[in-house]
Design an enzyme around this catalytic site. Sequence first.
Site, PDB file in Angstrom:
ATOM      1  N   HIS A  18       0.853  -1.133   0.006  1.00 38.83           N
ATOM      2  CA  HIS A  18       0.020   0.084   0.171  1.00 38.83           C
ATOM      3  C   HIS A  18       0.943   1.264   0.120  1.00 38.83           C
ATOM      4  CE1 HIS A  18      -2.970  -2.781   2.188  1.00 38.83           C
ATOM      5  NE2 HIS A  18      -3.659  -2.479   1.155  1.00 38.83           N
ATOM      6  N   LYS A  42     -16.803  -7.017   7.271  1.00 40.39           N
ATOM      7  CA  LYS A  42     -15.331  -7.551   7.030  1.00 40.39           C
ATOM      8  C   LYS A  42     -14.678  -7.658   8.746  1.00 40.39           C
ATOM      9  CE  LYS A  42     -13.524  -6.427   2.626  1.00 40.39           C
ATOM     10  NZ  LYS A  42     -12.319  -6.099   1.931  1.00 40.39           N
ATOM     11  N   ARG A  91      -2.507  -5.977  -8.561  1.00 37.41           N
ATOM     12  CA  ARG A  91      -1.190  -6.954  -8.444  1.00 37.41           C
ATOM     13  C   ARG A  91      -1.419  -8.144  -9.368  1.00 37.41           C
ATOM     14  NH1 ARG A  91      -3.093  -7.639  -2.238  1.00 37.41           N
ATOM     15  NH2 ARG A  91      -5.020  -7.284  -3.420  1.00 37.41           N
ATOM     16  N   SER A 129      -2.555  -8.006   2.796  1.00 40.04           N
ATOM     17  CA  SER A 129      -2.448  -7.740   4.122  1.00 40.04           C
ATOM     18  C   SER A 129      -3.216  -9.166   4.799  1.00 40.04           C
ATOM     19  CB  SER A 129      -3.703  -6.751   4.539  1.00 40.04           C
ATOM     20  OG  SER A 129      -3.588  -5.349   4.207  1.00 40.04           O
TER      21      SER A 129
END
Length: 164
Positions: A18, A42, A91, A129
């Site tokens: 990030h 989440k 990504r 993460s």
Amino acid sequence: MKRKAIYPGTFDPITNGHLDIITRAARIFEQIILAIADNPKKNTMFSLQEREHLAQETVKHLPNISVIKYSNLLVNFAKEQKVHILIRGLRTVSDLEYEKKIAAINHLLAPDIESVFFMTTTQYTYLSSSLIKEVAQHGANVQKLLPTPVYQAFKLRFLMNTDC
Ligand code: ADP
């Protein structure tokens, strides 16, 4: 022409991947809001306040970045902030598939808001993460992958063996 942009995400927690995107974007945009999503669905490891604090500590050397929490619809938050550009990172092909859908729905909801994408730096292609949380829980040393304040938070949480 330099403009304002929002970089939204869960940032649970913020990683060097990030930070790489933010640092590169900070050279292009005049002002960036790092927007921390309060998404109760989440199941985050770090609370909203912890994620905000870790992000603030991580970007404090970058003068044109501010950290703000949001809990409403992203495009509504962007309108409130008078920002028309959303930054996201890519990504892998699966990121692209996912991000295409998010960008499409955001465009439908707010046609004047554009999504722009930054390709990850190669070394962070596999950094997420969730992967960090997974391996750190088993004692892996994730120091190279995390900003210092985040690494310290992990050490406190998992009492990691810093030699491993
Ligand atoms: P979200 O839950 O919104 O996907 P994340 O915090 O996981 O929130 O990610 C925020 C944004 O940062 C997403 O666009 C994601 O693709 C991007 N991102 C996450 N990790 C990396 C990385 N290593 N390199 C580049 N972009 C990344």
